[in-house]
Scaffold this motif. Structure first.
Motif, PDB file in Angstrom:
ATOM      1  N   UNK A 280       0.823  -1.343   0.016  1.00 10.33           N
ATOM      2  CA  UNK A 280       0.099  -0.018   0.089  1.00 10.33           C
ATOM      3  C   UNK A 280       0.766   1.380  -0.020  1.00 10.33           C
ATOM      4  N   UNK A 281       0.428   2.472  -0.556  1.00 12.05           N
ATOM      5  CA  UNK A 281       1.243   3.591  -0.807  1.00 12.05           C
ATOM      6  C   UNK A 281       2.023   4.131   0.731  1.00 12.05           C
ATOM      7  N   UNK A 282       0.991   4.113   1.696  1.00 11.40           N
ATOM      8  CA  UNK A 282       1.630   4.469   2.794  1.00 11.40           C
ATOM      9  C   UNK A 282       2.566   3.727   3.678  1.00 11.40           C
ATOM     10  N   UNK A 283       2.857   2.481   3.033  1.00 11.06           N
ATOM     11  CA  UNK A 283       4.019   1.757   3.579  1.00 11.06           C
ATOM     12  C   UNK A 283       5.226   1.876   2.825  1.00 11.06           C
ATOM     13  N   UNK A 284       5.205   2.558   1.666  1.00 14.73           N
ATOM     14  CA  UNK A 284       6.584   2.676   1.126  1.00 14.73           C
ATOM     15  C   UNK A 284       7.274   3.751   1.529  1.00 14.73           C
ATOM     16  N   UNK A 290      16.524   1.952   8.151  1.00 10.81           N
ATOM     17  CA  UNK A 290      17.396   0.925   8.683  1.00 10.81           C
ATOM     18  C   UNK A 290      16.319  -0.266   9.201  1.00 10.81           C
ATOM     19  N   UNK A 291      16.422  -1.396   9.037  1.00 10.08           N
ATOM     20  CA  UNK A 291      15.756  -2.652   9.279  1.00 10.08           C
ATOM     21  C   UNK A 291      14.709  -2.922   8.179  1.00 10.08           C
ATOM     22  N   UNK A 292      14.370  -2.160   7.256  1.00 12.05           N
ATOM     23  CA  UNK A 292      13.334  -2.383   6.367  1.00 12.05           C
ATOM     24  C   UNK A 292      13.957  -3.070   5.026  1.00 12.05           C
ATOM     25  N   UNK A 293      13.088  -3.449   4.245  1.00  8.09           N
ATOM     26  CA  UNK A 293      13.445  -4.322   3.050  1.00  8.09           C
ATOM     27  C   UNK A 293      13.709  -3.149   1.925  1.00  8.09           C
ATOM     28  N   UNK A 294      14.898  -3.053   1.277  1.00 11.77           N
ATOM     29  CA  UNK A 294      15.510  -2.350   0.352  1.00 11.77           C
ATOM     30  C   UNK A 294      14.764  -2.687  -0.918  1.00 11.77           C
ATOM     31  N   UNK A 295      13.996  -1.799  -1.724  1.00  8.00           N
ATOM     32  CA  UNK A 295      13.572  -2.198  -3.108  1.00  8.00           C
ATOM     33  C   UNK A 295      14.352  -1.497  -4.147  1.00  8.00           C
ATOM     34  N   UNK A 296      15.678  -0.761  -3.870  1.00  8.60           N
ATOM     35  CA  UNK A 296      16.394  -0.243  -4.969  1.00  8.60           C
ATOM     36  C   UNK A 296      15.938   1.234  -4.953  1.00  8.60           C
ATOM     37  N   UNK A 297      16.729   1.700  -6.129  1.00 15.44           N
ATOM     38  CA  UNK A 297      16.253   3.107  -6.244  1.00 15.44           C
ATOM     39  C   UNK A 297      15.190   3.183  -7.636  1.00 15.44           C
ATOM     40  N   UNK A 298      14.387   4.549  -7.479  1.00 11.72           N
ATOM     41  CA  UNK A 298      13.619   4.864  -8.458  1.00 11.72           C
ATOM     42  C   UNK A 298      13.727   6.200  -8.964  1.00 11.72           C
ATOM     43  N   UNK A 299      13.276   6.823 -10.060  1.00 14.75           N
ATOM     44  CA  UNK A 299      13.103   8.079 -10.375  1.00 14.75           C
ATOM     45  C   UNK A 299      11.733   8.492 -10.458  1.00 14.75           C
ATOM     46  N   UNK A 300      11.557   9.619  -9.601  1.00 15.70           N
ATOM     47  CA  UNK A 300      10.342  10.098  -9.414  1.00 15.70           C
ATOM     48  C   UNK A 300       9.639  10.768 -10.876  1.00 15.70           C
ATOM     49  N   UNK A 301       8.521  10.211 -10.946  1.00 16.03           N
ATOM     50  CA  UNK A 301       7.908  10.730 -12.306  1.00 16.03           C
ATOM     51  C   UNK A 301       6.954  11.748 -12.160  1.00 16.03           C
ATOM     52  N   UNK A 302       6.113  11.762 -10.946  1.00 14.79           N
ATOM     53  CA  UNK A 302       5.075  12.778 -10.714  1.00 14.79           C
ATOM     54  C   UNK A 302       4.680  12.919  -9.203  1.00 14.79           C
ATOM     55  N   UNK A 338      13.715  13.433  -9.446  1.00  8.44           N
ATOM     56  CA  UNK A 338      14.682  13.095  -8.046  1.00  8.44           C
ATOM     57  C   UNK A 338      14.993  11.666  -8.265  1.00  8.44           C
ATOM     58  N   UNK A 339      16.024  11.388  -7.806  1.00  8.58           N
ATOM     59  CA  UNK A 339      16.252   9.707  -7.628  1.00  8.58           C
ATOM     60  C   UNK A 339      15.982   9.477  -6.140  1.00  8.58           C
ATOM     61  N   UNK A 340      15.317   8.403  -5.773  1.00 10.45           N
ATOM     62  CA  UNK A 340      15.009   8.144  -4.180  1.00 10.45           C
ATOM     63  C   UNK A 340      15.138   6.656  -4.036  1.00 10.45           C
ATOM     64  N   UNK A 341      15.783   6.601  -2.852  1.00 13.68           N
ATOM     65  CA  UNK A 341      15.718   5.042  -2.383  1.00 13.68           C
ATOM     66  C   UNK A 341      14.303   4.564  -1.849  1.00 13.68           C
ATOM     67  N   UNK A 342      14.015   3.221  -2.125  1.00 11.66           N
ATOM     68  CA  UNK A 342      12.533   2.817  -1.778  1.00 11.66           C
ATOM     69  C   UNK A 342      12.709   1.670  -0.685  1.00 11.66           C
ATOM     70  N   UNK A 343      11.921   1.882   0.224  1.00 10.02           N
ATOM     71  CA  UNK A 343      11.972   0.398   1.076  1.00 10.02           C
ATOM     72  C   UNK A 343      10.778   0.341   1.587  1.00 10.02           C
ATOM     73  N   UNK A 344      10.511  -0.783   2.652  1.00 11.90           N
ATOM     74  CA  UNK A 344       9.122  -1.238   2.946  1.00 11.90           C
ATOM     75  C   UNK A 344       9.567  -2.135   4.087  1.00 11.90           C
ATOM     76  N   UNK A 345       8.898  -2.126   5.274  1.00 17.03           N
ATOM     77  CA  UNK A 345       8.973  -3.052   6.092  1.00 17.03           C
ATOM     78  C   UNK A 345       8.408  -4.273   5.818  1.00 17.03           C
TER      79      UNK A 345
END
Length: 354
Positions: A280-284, A290-302, A338-345
């Motif tokens: 869900x969007x609120x969990x990304x 720290x302690x979260x699952x890394x999902x790589x980097x992403x470029x913000x499109x909007x 922007x390039x951002x790091x994305x993670x999720x518990x």
């Protein structure tokens, strides 16, 4: 255990060669507020029409209060329907409109008037008894239609997208009023909508429909937090979907290979199983946490400002087909490009097998 108020048993329906309901079974409890939620063409309005007696199912049965009502005409069954266009008689006063169903039942004029006044008071329109429908606003006309439906004391009130013609502010206000009225009268409400926010605001029983079938049903909190199917995860609110394959399973934990890397989570599926992971969007989180699952980097499109938060769309730099949908704080300085790091518990992944 008490019998359900409404029991829809293996109902299918065809219009010519097109099958619009496919073996639908559903139970409605007394006093519940049920929302039939789904896109256009999912079968929700046809199912409501079958409940109201306006359409006879091709197959299956409909029981209300334990009685077979499958072939009972609308006027003879313990249901009333509120339509989107209100269907008020323009030449009659508001009071006469509300009392019309009682008149058809042969109730005398004085009793009709008294009951109509009670019903109008219930929906906050006690002073409108002598007015004509054209003198009222859209929201007020909707409440008159509701009073007219409730005055005959149905066991089940059916609502066909009743708030669809109202503007956003009025729709939100009417949602609050509908819920309060339903709690006061205790009648079971069955309400058709394609608006997910409306479903979550009103329902204590949410039924998600797609292609003539029930995809998911239960309390809206559960359907949102732990949807049963991929369709439910993307229709009842938004989700980022990671397609994956189980590569390892032991001690109640599985490893899933996804475009964002391997993800470990609880499960008992066999290696080779195809799955989807929903977030869900609120969990990304759009920073390395720290302690979260890394999902790589992403470029913000909007980036869309939505008052209490910013809705952010970002494309994975590893797999362009992977789109992240996130809710960032309203104060976040994230911008397009922007390039951002994305993670999720780990506990916020929803494992979907179909």
């Amino acid at each position: 255990m008490n019998a359900p108020l409404v029991d829809i048993s293996s109902v299918s329906h065809r219009f010519g060669q097109q099958t619009v309901l496919k073996n639908v079974s559903l139970q409605i409890e007394p006093g519940s507020y049920t929302i039939l939620l789904g896109p256009s063409g999912s079968g929700k309005t046809t199912l409501l029409s079958i409940l109201g007696g306006f359409v006879s199912p091709s197959e299956g049965k409909v029981f209300i209060r334990g009685e077979d009502c499958t072939s009972v005409p609308p006027a003879k069954r313990p249901t009333t329907t509120v339509f989107q266009d209100y269907a008020l008689f323009p030449h009659m006063s508001v009071g006469a409109n509300v009392g019309f169903g009682l008149r058809m039942q042969g109730v005398d004029g004085a009793t009709r008037a008294a009951k109509a006044r009670e019903a109008l008071a219930l929906v906050g329109l006690a002073s409108a008894f002598d007015k004509k429908p054209h003198q009222l606003s859209g929201g007020q006309r909707q409440r008159v239609a509701l009073a007219r439906a409730l005055v005959v004391e149905p066991a089940v009130l059916l609502l066909d997208e009743p708030l669809g013609a109202l503007d956003l502010k009025l729709r939100r206000q009417m949602q609050d009023e509908l819920k309060a009225i339903q709690k006061r009268v205790g009648t079971a409400f069955i309400h058709v909508t394609h608006d997910q926010e409306e479903a979550m605001a009103l329902a204590d029983h949410c039924v998600v429909m797609n292609d003539g079938r029930i995809e998911d049903e239960g309390p809206p909190e559960r359907v949102y937090a732990r949807p049963s199917t991929r369709f439910s995860a993307t229709f009842m609110g938004e989700s980022t979907i990671l397609s994956g394959t189980v590569t390892e399973a032991k001690n109640g934990t599985i490893s899933v290979a996804t475009p964002a890397g391997a993800i470990m989570l609880p499960g008992t599926l066999q290696p080779g199983a195809k799955v989807a992971l929903a977030v869900r969007p609120e969990h990304l989180v759009l920073v390395a946490a720290g302690g979260a699952v890394a999902l790589g980097t992403a470029e913000v499109s909007d980036v869309v400002f939505q008052g209490s938060f910013k809705r952010v769309l970002a494309t994975s730099t590893v797999d362009p087909a992977l789109q992240f949908i996130a809710k960032a704080p309203a104060s976040a300085s994230v911008q397009t490009g922007d390039n951002v790091a994305v993670s999720c518990d780990a506990g916020d992944f929803i494992l979907l097998t179909h």
